[in-house]
Every structure is written in structure tokens, then in C-alpha cells.
Design a protein around this motif. Structure first.
Motif, PDB file in Angstrom:
ATOM      1  N   TYR A 297       0.793  -1.256   0.054  1.00 29.50           N
ATOM      2  CA  TYR A 297      -0.025  -0.185   0.341  1.00 29.50           C
ATOM      3  C   TYR A 297       0.873   1.193   0.032  1.00 29.50           C
ATOM      4  O   TYR A 297       2.107   1.359   0.478  1.00 29.50           O
ATOM      5  CB  TYR A 297      -0.827  -0.159   1.152  1.00 29.50           C
ATOM      6  CG  TYR A 297      -0.430   0.302   2.549  1.00 29.50           C
ATOM      7  CD1 TYR A 297      -0.344   1.641   3.143  1.00 29.50           C
ATOM      8  CD2 TYR A 297       0.089  -0.677   3.349  1.00 29.50           C
ATOM      9  CE1 TYR A 297       0.179   2.009   4.311  1.00 29.50           C
ATOM     10  CE2 TYR A 297       0.830  -0.585   4.436  1.00 29.50           C
ATOM     11  CZ  TYR A 297       0.902   0.681   5.096  1.00 29.50           C
ATOM     12  OH  TYR A 297       1.478   1.199   6.140  1.00 29.50           O
ATOM     13  N   GLY A 298       0.228   2.253  -0.300  1.00 27.47           N
ATOM     14  CA  GLY A 298       1.077   3.537  -0.550  1.00 27.47           C
ATOM     15  C   GLY A 298       0.244   4.400  -1.201  1.00 27.47           C
ATOM     16  O   GLY A 298      -0.688   4.287  -1.828  1.00 27.47           O
ATOM     17  N   PRO A 299       0.679   5.738  -1.181  1.00 27.44           N
ATOM     18  CA  PRO A 299      -0.074   6.948  -2.267  1.00 27.44           C
ATOM     19  C   PRO A 299      -0.034   6.705  -3.461  1.00 27.44           C
ATOM     20  O   PRO A 299       0.661   6.026  -3.991  1.00 27.44           O
ATOM     21  CB  PRO A 299       0.766   8.227  -1.764  1.00 27.44           C
ATOM     22  CG  PRO A 299       2.255   7.709  -1.386  1.00 27.44           C
ATOM     23  CD  PRO A 299       1.837   6.521  -0.844  1.00 27.44           C
ATOM     24  N   THR A 300      -1.000   7.409  -4.201  1.00 24.94           N
ATOM     25  CA  THR A 300      -1.237   7.253  -5.638  1.00 24.94           C
ATOM     26  C   THR A 300      -0.075   7.437  -6.364  1.00 24.94           C
ATOM     27  O   THR A 300       0.526   8.538  -6.118  1.00 24.94           O
ATOM     28  CB  THR A 300      -2.667   8.018  -6.294  1.00 24.94           C
ATOM     29  OG1 THR A 300      -2.812   7.855  -7.476  1.00 24.94           O
ATOM     30  CG2 THR A 300      -2.208   9.541  -5.761  1.00 24.94           C
ATOM     31  N   GLY A 301       0.138   6.682  -7.610  1.00 26.27           N
ATOM     32  CA  GLY A 301       1.159   6.961  -8.419  1.00 26.27           C
ATOM     33  C   GLY A 301       2.579   6.872  -7.889  1.00 26.27           C
ATOM     34  O   GLY A 301       3.557   7.478  -8.276  1.00 26.27           O
ATOM     35  N   CYS A 302       2.879   6.215  -6.656  1.00 30.36           N
ATOM     36  CA  CYS A 302       4.208   6.031  -6.264  1.00 30.36           C
ATOM     37  C   CYS A 302       5.078   4.779  -6.788  1.00 30.36           C
ATOM     38  O   CYS A 302       6.092   4.547  -6.532  1.00 30.36           O
ATOM     39  CB  CYS A 302       4.064   5.923  -4.701  1.00 30.36           C
ATOM     40  SG  CYS A 302       3.436   4.230  -4.026  1.00 30.36           S
ATOM     41  N   GLY A 303       4.406   4.071  -7.769  1.00 31.35           N
ATOM     42  CA  GLY A 303       4.988   2.800  -8.129  1.00 31.35           C
ATOM     43  C   GLY A 303       4.639   1.393  -7.757  1.00 31.35           C
ATOM     44  O   GLY A 303       5.587   0.345  -7.934  1.00 31.35           O
ATOM     45  N   LYS A 304       3.504   1.378  -7.178  1.00 36.76           N
ATOM     46  CA  LYS A 304       3.213  -0.172  -6.491  1.00 36.76           C
ATOM     47  C   LYS A 304       3.309  -0.996  -7.698  1.00 36.76           C
ATOM     48  O   LYS A 304       3.648  -2.337  -7.551  1.00 36.76           O
ATOM     49  CB  LYS A 304       1.908  -0.167  -5.653  1.00 36.76           C
ATOM     50  CG  LYS A 304       1.954   0.885  -4.456  1.00 36.76           C
ATOM     51  CD  LYS A 304       0.711   0.961  -3.800  1.00 36.76           C
ATOM     52  CE  LYS A 304      -0.274   1.601  -4.510  1.00 36.76           C
ATOM     53  NZ  LYS A 304      -0.279   2.844  -4.923  1.00 36.76           N
ATOM     54  N   THR A 305       2.512  -0.806  -8.715  1.00 35.85           N
ATOM     55  CA  THR A 305       2.217  -1.737  -9.705  1.00 35.85           C
ATOM     56  C   THR A 305       3.429  -1.683 -10.612  1.00 35.85           C
ATOM     57  O   THR A 305       4.018  -3.090 -11.008  1.00 35.85           O
ATOM     58  CB  THR A 305       1.089  -1.169 -10.615  1.00 35.85           C
ATOM     59  OG1 THR A 305       0.133  -1.207 -10.330  1.00 35.85           O
ATOM     60  CG2 THR A 305       0.922  -1.920 -11.901  1.00 35.85           C
ATOM     61  N   ARG A 306       4.293  -0.780 -10.669  1.00 32.06           N
ATOM     62  CA  ARG A 306       5.424  -0.784 -11.375  1.00 32.06           C
ATOM     63  C   ARG A 306       6.560  -1.931 -10.823  1.00 32.06           C
ATOM     64  O   ARG A 306       7.168  -2.415 -11.210  1.00 32.06           O
ATOM     65  CB  ARG A 306       6.225   0.724 -11.262  1.00 32.06           C
ATOM     66  CG  ARG A 306       5.406   1.508 -12.565  1.00 32.06           C
ATOM     67  CD  ARG A 306       5.814   1.166 -14.185  1.00 32.06           C
ATOM     68  NE  ARG A 306       7.345   1.307 -13.924  1.00 32.06           N
ATOM     69  CZ  ARG A 306       8.243   2.281 -14.300  1.00 32.06           C
ATOM     70  NH1 ARG A 306       7.414   3.658 -14.397  1.00 32.06           N
ATOM     71  NH2 ARG A 306       9.431   2.228 -14.544  1.00 32.06           N
ATOM     72  N   MET A 307       6.254  -1.659  -9.368  1.00 32.22           N
ATOM     73  CA  MET A 307       7.445  -2.638  -8.523  1.00 32.22           C
ATOM     74  C   MET A 307       6.926  -4.060  -8.842  1.00 32.22           C
ATOM     75  O   MET A 307       8.048  -4.902  -8.894  1.00 32.22           O
ATOM     76  CB  MET A 307       7.090  -2.443  -7.130  1.00 32.22           C
ATOM     77  CG  MET A 307       8.056  -3.175  -6.219  1.00 32.22           C
ATOM     78  SD  MET A 307       8.068  -2.773  -4.503  1.00 32.22           S
ATOM     79  CE  MET A 307       6.435  -3.167  -3.998  1.00 32.22           C
TER      80      MET A 307
END
Length: 346
Positions: A81-91
Motif C-alpha cells: 500500500y501507499g499513495p497514488t502513483g508511487c509505483g506499486k504496480t511498477r514494482m
């Protein structure tokens, strides 16, 4: 569905080389590389931090442990979890790309149903009649060492989330509609992402449900089946390097853009937590995607003949700032003027 044999690795490489990290923690660590499929993402630039990369590698290791390795049952799923657009999916995509794993991504919402996840009967042509079409969950379960990515998991209704508890435990999938039983293939992994910590906030790290409309509080039984990690925006130094490498931004421009993004994010994260308990949510941020596009739009505008000072602001406006409320946009432009040492341009 075409199934490629991905049950055995094709190589074992140094983790530092695979993930392009300089951290000495990974000096003696090895990483398995699996045969790529058409579901394996392409490798793109990504910066792994030591803590989260450690958790990712542990997550992958747990997925391949024998069921009786420990006396107790080990969690094999990860919630990020984390703020929008921080790269969760990219990770998740970056980890899959570098290890050759297939990635099956489900974009979740409050409208998501179990049929969306597991599959349904569909009319595939007047001559074919009704055909069972596997959902992403079943496709993932059939492909060894693959990743199921449940994006925006904190948007899913509780009854749908509970419907996945079986696969979170590693149980076979029983398709009542077809009578089929699908055993989850070796090494399969599940990651879910969300903007909140599953309880309607982000544990003091920004991300109140007040600004993420539709987020649900996760059922504790569902939440209990995940390990967890917090992901946030890149540091200024990391973002500067990314801007220079990916957008051809001059170093001074990259530094200024990364500085503004960092200041806006500090307000976004710092003011959102528990905003519903008497505060007002700051509803605007600049994501990494937006910083990169700001730099690219700036580049093209200057090539078109715009003056540099005007190009910065026009590119910022067209990329993201015109989404902001008027008072927030004015405050951000004032901050930009301070960074650049120039009078504010409206």
C-alpha cells in the motif's frame, strides 16, 4: 490457454545484477530466472530500495518452500500500500520482468465480481456456442511461478475478497460451473495493492480514505493472509536520475522538477492522514508518471519555440496542474517560482 513449462528456472544469477542494486546486503544472494512467456512484462528502468527488495525476494522464496518446511503455515501473499502513483504496480512488474515470471493483472473496483476473477461462460461465435473463458485467477493458477496482481484491492467488496481466501491459503480452485478442479501450480505468488492499509488509512504515512473514494476496510480474516509492505515516492535523488535518464532533461531542470514534486507530495502525504477527523484532505499530488511527462512536454514545448520559463509552466499545467483546485494550483506555482528564483507567472 497456452501453458508454457515454467516450473524450473533457466538460470540462477546474482541478485545484485538482476535487480541492479548497489546494496551490499545482496552481495551473496542468488535469484532464480524462469522462462518468459507472453505474460512476462518487458524490463523497464526501476529503482528497488533495499527494504522492499528484501521483502520481495523473501516473498518469492516462501512461494517455493515445501508445505512442511516449517511446523506452522507461512503466509505466501503480499499486500503493498501507499499513495497514488508511487509505483506499486511498477514494482510488481519490475520484479516479474527481471525474474522472467508471468504477471496476471486484475484491475479491481467496487464492481469486481468473482466471475470477473475466476471466469464465466461466454458466447464466442454463433457456431461455437457458449465457451468457458478462464479469468485471470485461473490463468495464473495454471502457470507455474507466476504472479497474480490484484490492483486496488482495497476497492473490492468484502464478499468478493473473502471469496479468494481459499486461493490465498493455496487451496485448489473448484469451478462449480464446469466441475473442474485446478491445482495451483508450483511457485505461484499473489500480490495485492491499495492506497490504504486495509483499515481505511495508511498508518500515519498518508492515504486517508477521505481522498480515495470507494476504498473498503478489509475483512480481518482476509487481511490476515497477507504480509505487508509500504511503498512511497522516489527520493529526490532517485527521481533526478530517472528524469535525466528517461527524458533527456538537463540536470538543473531535473533538480527543480524533482524538488517541486517532493514539496507537493510532502503536503499530500502529511495532510491526508485522518483528514476525516477534523482536517481537510489535500487532494492533489504529482506522481512519478506526471514528473516524467512534465519533463517530456517541457522538452517538446521548448523545441516548438516556447520560452523556457513559459514552457516549464505550460508543461506543468497541461500535464497535471490544471486538474488541481485553483487555490492549490496557485500555491504550487508560487512554490515553483521560489524554486526557480523568478516572479510568479499566473
Amino acid at each position: 490457454m497456452e501453458i508454457i513449462d515454467t516450473s524450473a528456472p533457466i538460470a540462477v544469477k546474482d541478485a545484485k545484477d538482476v535487480f541492479e542494486t548497489k546494496s551490499s546486503f545482496f552481495d551473496k544472494m542468488k535469484t532464480k530466472i524462469f522462462p518468459a512467456t507472453h505474460h512476462t512484462p518487458a524490463i523497464k528502468p526501476y529503482v528497488f530500495n533495499e527494504t522492499n527488495l528484501t521483502r520481495l525476494i523473501l516473498w518469492a522464496a516462501a512461494a517455493n518452500l515445501p508445505a512442511d518446511f516449517f511446523g506452522a503455515e507461512m503466509k505466501r501473499n503480499m499486500y503493498v500500500y501507499g499513495p497514488t502513483g508511487c509505483g506499486k504496480t511498477r514494482m510488481a512488474q519490475a520484479f516479474a520482468a527481471r525474474t522472467g515470471r508471468s504477471l496476471f493483472r486484475v484491475q479491481c473496483s467496487k464492481e469486481t465480481t468473482l466471475s470477473d476473477l475466476f471466469g464465466s461462460w461466454k458466447l464466442c461465435g454463433k457456431d461455437q456456442g457458449m465457451t468457458w473463458v478462464y479469468g485471470k485467477v485461473c490463468q495464473w493458477a495454471m502457470q507455474a511461478n507466476s504472479i497474480l496482481l490484484l490492483d486496488e484491492w482495497d476497492q473490492v467488496p468484502a464478499d468478493v475478497a473473502m471469496g479468494l481466501n481459499g486461493i490465498l491459503d493455496g487451496a485448489p480452485i473448484h469451478l462449480d460451473q464446469t466441475g473442474e478442479i485446478i491445482q495451483i501450480a508450483q511457485g505461484c505468488m499473489i500480490m495485492a495493492t491499495g492506497n490504504t492499509n486495509g483499515r481505511g488509512s495508511a498508518g500515519g504515512q498518508g492515504g486517508s480514505a477521505a481522498i480515495y473514494k470507494g476504498t473498503q476496510k478489509m475483512n480481518i480474516a482476509n487481511q490476515d493472509r497477507f504480509n505487508v509492505m509500504f511503498e512511497t515516492y522516489l527520493s529526490e535523488e532517485q527521481e533526478i536520475a530517472l528524469l535525466v535518464n528517461l527524458t533527456k532533461a538537463p540536470l538543473l531542470s531535473a533538480k527543480a522538477m524533482a524538488s517541486l514534486a517532493a514539496k507537493v507530495r510532502a503536503n499530500f502525504i502529511g495532510l491526508n492522514e485522518d483528514a476525516g477527523a477534523g482536517g481537510m484532505a489535500f487532494q492533489f499530488t504529482i506522481t512519478t508518471r506526471n514528473v516524467l511527462n512534465w519533463a517530456m512536454n517541457f522538452n517538446l514545448l521548448t523545441q516548438m519555440g516556447k520560452k523556457v520559463e513559459e514552457a516549464y509552466i505550460e508543461a506543468l499545467r497541461m500535464t497535471v496542474l490544471d486538474f488541481a483546485q485553483k487555490d492549490e494550483a496557485s500555491a504550487i506555482l508560487a512554490t515553483w517560482s521560489t524554486i526557480m528564483g523568478t516572479p510568479q507567472t499566473s
